[in-house]
Design a protein around this motif. Structure first.
Motif, PDB file in Angstrom:
ATOM      1  N   ILE A 153     -11.205   3.518 -17.745  1.00 44.83           N
ATOM      2  CA  ILE A 153     -10.535   3.558 -15.924  1.00 44.83           C
ATOM      3  C   ILE A 153     -12.084   4.476 -15.334  1.00 44.83           C
ATOM      4  CG2 ILE A 153      -9.354   6.115 -14.535  1.00 44.83           C
ATOM      5  CD1 ILE A 153      -7.324   5.092 -16.711  1.00 44.83           C
ATOM      6  N   ILE A 154     -12.837   5.548 -15.787  1.00 50.20           N
ATOM      7  CA  ILE A 154     -14.028   6.046 -14.687  1.00 50.20           C
ATOM      8  C   ILE A 154     -15.262   4.989 -14.935  1.00 50.20           C
ATOM      9  CG2 ILE A 154     -15.884   6.972 -15.693  1.00 50.20           C
ATOM     10  CD1 ILE A 154     -14.245   9.544 -16.753  1.00 50.20           C
ATOM     11  N   PRO A 155     -15.321   3.809 -15.419  1.00 46.04           N
ATOM     12  CA  PRO A 155     -16.078   2.859 -15.719  1.00 46.04           C
ATOM     13  C   PRO A 155     -15.950   1.972 -14.610  1.00 46.04           C
ATOM     14  CG  PRO A 155     -15.658   2.972 -17.935  1.00 46.04           C
ATOM     15  CD  PRO A 155     -15.155   4.196 -17.446  1.00 46.04           C
ATOM     16  N   LEU A 156     -14.402   1.611 -14.288  1.00 47.52           N
ATOM     17  CA  LEU A 156     -14.085   0.368 -13.641  1.00 47.52           C
ATOM     18  C   LEU A 156     -13.498   1.534 -12.632  1.00 47.52           C
ATOM     19  CD1 LEU A 156     -11.509  -1.871 -15.937  1.00 47.52           C
ATOM     20  CD2 LEU A 156     -14.082  -2.471 -15.128  1.00 47.52           C
ATOM     21  N   LEU A 157     -12.837   2.336 -12.423  1.00 49.72           N
ATOM     22  CA  LEU A 157     -12.748   3.063 -11.004  1.00 49.72           C
ATOM     23  C   LEU A 157     -13.849   3.516  -9.992  1.00 49.72           C
ATOM     24  CD1 LEU A 157      -9.738   5.101 -11.643  1.00 49.72           C
ATOM     25  CD2 LEU A 157      -9.586   3.189 -10.047  1.00 49.72           C
ATOM     26  N   THR A 158     -14.638   3.610 -10.868  1.00 47.53           N
ATOM     27  CA  THR A 158     -16.739   4.068 -10.432  1.00 47.53           C
ATOM     28  C   THR A 158     -16.900   2.199 -10.022  1.00 47.53           C
ATOM     29  OG1 THR A 158     -16.658   6.000 -11.429  1.00 47.53           O
ATOM     30  CG2 THR A 158     -18.447   4.304 -10.619  1.00 47.53           C
ATOM     31  N   ILE A 170      -2.805   8.383 -15.359  1.00 43.89           N
ATOM     32  CA  ILE A 170      -2.940   9.473 -14.432  1.00 43.89           C
ATOM     33  C   ILE A 170      -1.777  10.480 -14.220  1.00 43.89           C
ATOM     34  CG2 ILE A 170      -5.134  10.389 -12.576  1.00 43.89           C
ATOM     35  CD1 ILE A 170      -6.449   8.151 -12.688  1.00 43.89           C
ATOM     36  N   SER A 171      -1.769  12.102 -14.306  1.00 42.23           N
ATOM     37  CA  SER A 171      -0.181  12.476 -13.361  1.00 42.23           C
ATOM     38  C   SER A 171      -1.061  12.499 -11.880  1.00 42.23           C
ATOM     39  CB  SER A 171      -0.949  13.534 -13.586  1.00 42.23           C
ATOM     40  OG  SER A 171      -1.555  14.778 -13.021  1.00 42.23           O
ATOM     41  N   PHE A 172       0.809  12.937 -11.129  1.00 38.58           N
ATOM     42  CA  PHE A 172       0.592  11.954 -10.242  1.00 38.58           C
ATOM     43  C   PHE A 172      -0.244  13.457  -8.732  1.00 38.58           C
ATOM     44  CE2 PHE A 172       2.884  13.479  -6.378  1.00 38.58           C
ATOM     45  CZ  PHE A 172       2.333  12.426  -5.071  1.00 38.58           C
ATOM     46  N   ALA A 173      -0.851  14.369  -9.770  1.00 36.66           N
ATOM     47  CA  ALA A 173      -0.602  15.206  -9.115  1.00 36.66           C
ATOM     48  C   ALA A 173      -2.522  15.476  -8.818  1.00 36.66           C
ATOM     49  CB  ALA A 173      -0.904  16.949  -9.392  1.00 36.66           C
ATOM     50  N   ASP A 174      -2.758  14.677  -9.984  1.00 39.17           N
ATOM     51  CA  ASP A 174      -4.222  13.590 -10.218  1.00 39.17           C
ATOM     52  C   ASP A 174      -5.198  13.130  -9.418  1.00 39.17           C
ATOM     53  OD1 ASP A 174      -5.428  16.644 -11.957  1.00 39.17           O
ATOM     54  OD2 ASP A 174      -5.164  15.691 -13.629  1.00 39.17           O
ATOM     55  N   ILE A 218      -5.297   2.838  -8.191  1.00 43.39           N
ATOM     56  CA  ILE A 218      -4.752   4.420  -8.776  1.00 43.39           C
ATOM     57  C   ILE A 218      -3.805   4.628  -8.519  1.00 43.39           C
ATOM     58  CG2 ILE A 218      -5.664   6.870  -8.410  1.00 43.39           C
ATOM     59  CD1 ILE A 218      -8.366   6.344  -7.452  1.00 43.39           C
ATOM     60  N   SER A 219      -2.858   4.087  -7.673  1.00 40.32           N
ATOM     61  CA  SER A 219      -1.054   3.801  -7.462  1.00 40.32           C
ATOM     62  C   SER A 219      -0.825   3.540  -8.666  1.00 40.32           C
ATOM     63  CB  SER A 219      -0.621   3.534  -6.187  1.00 40.32           C
ATOM     64  OG  SER A 219      -0.995   4.440  -5.270  1.00 40.32           O
ATOM     65  N   ALA A 220      -1.337   2.405  -9.212  1.00 38.84           N
ATOM     66  CA  ALA A 220      -0.932   1.632 -10.278  1.00 38.84           C
ATOM     67  C   ALA A 220      -1.301   2.270 -11.399  1.00 38.84           C
ATOM     68  CB  ALA A 220      -1.068   0.440  -9.988  1.00 38.84           C
ATOM     69  N   LEU A 221      -2.345   2.989 -11.517  1.00 41.02           N
ATOM     70  CA  LEU A 221      -2.349   3.825 -13.231  1.00 41.02           C
ATOM     71  C   LEU A 221      -2.130   4.710 -13.254  1.00 41.02           C
ATOM     72  CD1 LEU A 221      -6.421   3.784 -12.221  1.00 41.02           C
ATOM     73  CD2 LEU A 221      -4.991   3.139 -14.288  1.00 41.02           C
ATOM     74  N   PRO A 224       7.234  -2.965 -16.800  1.00 38.96           N
ATOM     75  CA  PRO A 224       6.906  -3.238 -15.687  1.00 38.96           C
ATOM     76  C   PRO A 224       5.262  -3.872 -16.507  1.00 38.96           C
ATOM     77  CG  PRO A 224       6.968  -1.330 -16.328  1.00 38.96           C
ATOM     78  CD  PRO A 224       7.625  -2.283 -16.716  1.00 38.96           C
ATOM     79  N   VAL A 225       5.248  -4.687 -15.397  1.00 41.91           N
ATOM     80  CA  VAL A 225       3.389  -5.522 -14.941  1.00 41.91           C
ATOM     81  C   VAL A 225       2.464  -4.424 -13.831  1.00 41.91           C
ATOM     82  CG1 VAL A 225       2.056  -7.269 -15.639  1.00 41.91           C
ATOM     83  CG2 VAL A 225       3.644  -6.944 -16.941  1.00 41.91           C
ATOM     84  N   LEU A 226       1.332  -3.552 -13.820  1.00 40.17           N
ATOM     85  CA  LEU A 226       1.144  -3.442 -12.651  1.00 40.17           C
ATOM     86  C   LEU A 226      -0.365  -3.268 -12.175  1.00 40.17           C
ATOM     87  CD1 LEU A 226       1.906   0.517 -14.296  1.00 40.17           C
ATOM     88  CD2 LEU A 226       3.908  -0.831 -12.976  1.00 40.17           C
ATOM     89  N   ALA A 227      -0.324  -3.849 -10.604  1.00 35.52           N
ATOM     90  CA  ALA A 227      -2.021  -3.821 -10.031  1.00 35.52           C
ATOM     91  C   ALA A 227      -1.959  -2.846  -8.421  1.00 35.52           C
ATOM     92  CB  ALA A 227      -1.406  -4.984 -10.260  1.00 35.52           C
ATOM     93  N   GLY A 228      -2.949  -3.115  -7.595  1.00 31.88           N
ATOM     94  CA  GLY A 228      -3.638  -2.076  -7.327  1.00 31.88           C
ATOM     95  C   GLY A 228      -4.477  -2.480  -6.075  1.00 31.88           C
ATOM     96  N   HIS A 229      -4.779  -2.962  -5.627  1.00 30.22           N
ATOM     97  CA  HIS A 229      -5.307  -3.224  -4.315  1.00 30.22           C
ATOM     98  C   HIS A 229      -6.095  -2.311  -3.853  1.00 30.22           C
ATOM     99  CE1 HIS A 229      -7.451  -5.454  -0.292  1.00 30.22           C
ATOM    100  NE2 HIS A 229      -6.882  -6.280  -1.522  1.00 30.22           N
ATOM    101  N   SER A 230      -6.970  -2.257  -4.367  1.00 32.18           N
ATOM    102  CA  SER A 230      -8.416  -1.029  -3.790  1.00 32.18           C
ATOM    103  C   SER A 230      -7.613  -0.047  -4.961  1.00 32.18           C
ATOM    104  CB  SER A 230      -8.386  -0.949  -2.332  1.00 32.18           C
ATOM    105  OG  SER A 230      -9.670   0.182  -1.921  1.00 32.18           O
TER     106      SER A 230
END
Length: 421
Positions: A243-248, A105-109, A96-99, A86-92
């Motif tokens: 993850i941290i720099p790009l999501l920020t 990232i765990s579901f709870a986190d 984070i859903s894709a990650l 699977p290849v994943l991407a998400g809008h806005s």
């Protein structure tokens, strides 16, 4: 190899009742709703099923609700259909859903993260002070130029989502956004106010950066198990360290969705699936790739079963196409693998005989013009196993060679039992 692209929607796809049908039908949906409730400390499930539109529209509620329902849809598909690579991407927020789907990232986190993200984003600009509009019919360059002029004279307004060649979202101070919308209407565009409570992906989000970054710093991140495309770069994450720099950065930067779609399509992808409560990204994909297969789970229209049926059909057809290559692969492995058996009778019986059988099967299928069946595929793999055992390969090498052939089918999960010996 067979690739399926999963796309996860952002805010605006929520509605009261979302996920309820899946909760009734699938244990995984009930499990994830309970996990979300535990992580958040309030009853997200009740808000999704029985809450008001006004409550569900709040950013800090909408974001964990959409992520939860999106991950439920994704997990149902993985549970019901054999998916390879699977290849994943998400809008806005969907990124984070894709990650989360990529297990970085765990579901709870992830649920706690988007709840905090929504809260920080809403607190950055008091409700009613900012707004967002979708602009249809103008090029991105036209939209940028109008935003630049309005920003100089009235207040901040910027392009925030590049969704299609002639669909851009603008975001900023309410008065400036409304003035830009008027100018864009005069230029021939259709403008549509979005049901969001803050001006996302604009410079007005700057107050949210520090607390969001601090929250991200407290998470345990894991290696990505599947490729994920970034909204900020339009390219794949290189590792979990991104993850941290790009999501920020994503909070204040525009969503480069057109670039994300283009990047996924380079792999190539056989089909796109939008896993979310309501179809929002599917039309953009269909417009950009009119020949592509695009499916949506869309729980409003109860299309999950249709989606599953289509995916099973695609998976089977892909398997059949792959099996022709499989026979060539098996014959190649049989020829190239070193023989360790000095017994001529055993070699004739367990190597030469099965090799000729694979050759005959390939000739018969070629002459018939029909695709190989699952039973024929399994038989070919069994014959290869017999050949490799007949050559008296060490067990580790035997498993490796057989696994190479199994991977060629495009549906390795169906044949993993052949490795148990």
């Amino acid at each position: 190899m067979y690739k399926m692209a999963f796309v996860f929607p952002g805010q605006g796809s929520q509605y009261v009742g979302m996920g309820q049908a899946w909760h009734s039908a699938y244990p995984i949906a009930r499990e994830l709703f309970e996990m979300a409730n535990d992580a958040l400390g309030f009853d997200l499930k009740k808000i999704c099923f029985e809450g008001s539109t006004q409550i569900l529209r709040k950013t800090e509620i909408a974001q964990p609700a959409i992520l939860t329902v999106s991950l439920i849809a994704y997990r149902i598909i993985l549970q019901e259909v054999e998916i390879v690579q699977p290849v994943l991407a998400g809008h806005s927020l969907g990124e984070i859903s894709a990650l989360c789907a990529a297990e970085a990232i765990s579901f709870a986190d992830a649920v706690k993260l988007v709840h905090a993200r929504g809260k920080y984003m809403q607190e950055a600009v008091p409700e009613g002070r900012g707004s967002m509009y979708a602009v249809v019919g103008l090029s991105s360059e036209q939209v940028k130029e109008i935003c630049r002029e309005i920003s100089l004279n009235i207040g901040t307004v910027v392009p925030s989502n590049y969704n299609a060649s002639k669909q851009t979202v603008i975001s900023g101070v309410k008065g400036a956004v409304e003035e830009a919308a008027i100018s864009m209407k005069h230029a021939g565009a259709q403008v549509i106010p979005l049901k969001v409570s803050a001006p996302f992906h604009s410079p007005l989000m700057e107050p949210a950066l520090a607390p969001f970054r601090e929250f991200l710093d407290g998470l345990t991140l894991h290696p990505l198990q599947h490729p994920v495309v970034s909204n900020v770069t339009g390219d794949f994450y290189k590792s979990e360290q991104d993850i941290i720099p790009l999501l920020t950065d994503q909070l204040m930067n525009p969503v480069l969705w057109t670039a994300c779609m283009n990047r996924m399509a380079t792999l190539p992808v056989q089909a796109f699936i939008e896993t979310g409560p309501r179809e929002t990204l599917g039309p953009l994909l269909k417009e950009r790739f009119p020949e592509a297969k695009v499916y949506a789970t869309d729980s409003i229209h109860s299309t999950m079963q249709d989606c599953l049926d289509n995916l099973r059909g695609d998976s089977e057809r892909n398997h059949l196409r792959s099996t022709g290559n499989l026979m060539d692969k098996c014959l190649s492995i049989a020829v190239c693998t070193k023989n360790h058996n000095s017994n001529a009778d055993e070699y004739q019986r367990n190597v030469i005989g099965p090799y000729k059988m694979i050759q005959r099967m390939k000739e018969e299928i070629t002459v018939s013009g029909k695709e190989p069946t699952l039973e024929q595929t399994e038989k070919v793999l069994h014959l290869l196993g017999t050949i490799l055992k007949g050559k008296k390969l060490p067990v580790d090498e035997l498993k490796l060679r057989l696994e190479q052939a199994i991977n060629e089918t495009g549906m390795p999960g169906l044949f993993q039992g052949l490795l148990m010996f």
